[in-house]
Scaffold this motif. Sequence first.
Motif, short mmCIF file in Angstrom:
data_model
loop_
_atom_site.label_atom_id
_atom_site.label_comp_id
_atom_site.label_asym_id
_atom_site.label_seq_id
_atom_site.Cartn_x
_atom_site.Cartn_y
_atom_site.Cartn_z
N TYR A 44 48.66 38.14 51.23
CA TYR A 44 46.71 38.83 50.37
C TYR A 44 47.41 37.32 49.46
CZ TYR A 44 46.46 43.80 50.36
OH TYR A 44 46.03 44.34 50.34
N SER A 45 46.58 36.23 49.51
CA SER A 45 46.75 35.51 48.65
C SER A 45 44.88 35.61 47.32
CB SER A 45 46.09 34.06 49.19
OG SER A 45 44.83 34.02 49.81
N SER A 46 45.32 34.15 46.20
CA SER A 46 44.94 34.26 45.19
C SER A 46 44.28 33.00 44.60
CB SER A 46 45.21 35.03 43.55
OG SER A 46 46.54 34.24 43.12
N SER A 47 43.16 32.67 44.66
CA SER A 47 43.19 31.49 44.47
C SER A 47 41.87 31.05 43.22
CB SER A 47 41.53 31.50 45.25
OG SER A 47 41.16 30.22 45.13
N SER B 228 43.98 36.74 35.61
CA SER B 228 43.39 35.58 35.19
C SER B 228 42.53 35.23 34.87
CB SER B 228 41.17 36.89 35.60
OG SER B 228 40.51 35.26 36.00
N HIS C 269 39.47 30.42 51.72
CA HIS C 269 39.28 29.90 49.46
C HIS C 269 38.16 28.20 49.46
CE1 HIS C 269 41.96 33.30 47.61
NE2 HIS C 269 42.21 33.41 49.04
N THR D 34 38.47 34.86 43.74
CA THR D 34 38.66 35.76 44.78
C THR D 34 39.97 36.05 44.63
OG1 THR D 34 38.44 33.98 46.95
CG2 THR D 34 36.91 34.89 46.17
N ILE D 35 40.55 37.50 45.69
CA ILE D 35 41.79 38.01 46.24
C ILE D 35 41.67 37.44 48.13
CG2 ILE D 35 43.89 39.19 46.52
CD1 ILE D 35 43.07 39.21 43.14
N HIS E 12 36.98 39.72 39.59
CA HIS E 12 37.22 38.38 38.47
C HIS E 12 36.59 37.54 38.28
CE1 HIS E 12 41.39 39.71 37.38
NE2 HIS E 12 41.87 39.65 38.50
N VAL F 17 41.95 33.31 39.37
CA VAL F 17 42.68 34.43 39.24
C VAL F 17 44.01 33.47 39.65
CG1 VAL F 17 43.74 36.65 40.54
CG2 VAL F 17 41.34 36.01 40.86
N SER G 35 46.59 41.89 39.25
CA SER G 35 45.50 40.52 39.35
C SER G 35 45.79 39.57 38.11
CB SER G 35 44.79 40.17 40.19
OG SER G 35 44.05 41.21 40.34
N ILE H 105 49.30 37.21 41.85
CA ILE H 105 49.74 38.67 42.34
C ILE H 105 50.89 39.26 42.67
CG2 ILE H 105 46.68 38.14 42.99
CD1 ILE H 105 47.67 37.55 45.61
#
Length: 111
Positions: free
Chosen positions: A38-41, A85, A15, A45-46, A63, A67, A83, A70
Motif C-alpha cells: 500500500y502506498s500513500s501520496s 492527511s 501515483h 490517494t492510497i 481524502h 495522504v 490514513s 498509513i
Amino acid sequence: MEFRDQKQIQLFNGHSDTVYCAKFSQYHNLNYHCNVIYSSSDDKTIRFWDIKDNQQLQMFSEHTESVCGIEFSSFSGGRYLCSGSDDNTICLCDVETSKLLHTFCGHTNIV
C-alpha cells in the motif's frame, strides 16, 4: 552491513505526485498468500499494488488533500488501514471490502 549488489526488482507507476509512505499488507499475505504493498501520496490517494503481477489492484481516494501516512491495524491480522492527511482527517478503511468505515475529524492541522 554493506549492500554492493543492490538492484531494483520492481517499480510501481501510478501515483501522479510524491509518495510519502509504503507498507506491506500482512492481511493479504496471511489470507490470500499474495504480496501487496500500500502506498500513500501527495496525489490524495492510497494505492494497492500486487508485487507478483506488478499492477495496481485498488485505489482509495477518500481524502481531499495529500495522504501523509498509513498504518495497518495491529489486530484482526492487519485488516484495517488508518490514513492521516493534510485535510486534517484520519480515515479508517477495511482492506477486505475496500470500504471507508469512518472519517475522524477534529484535528486543526495536518495528521
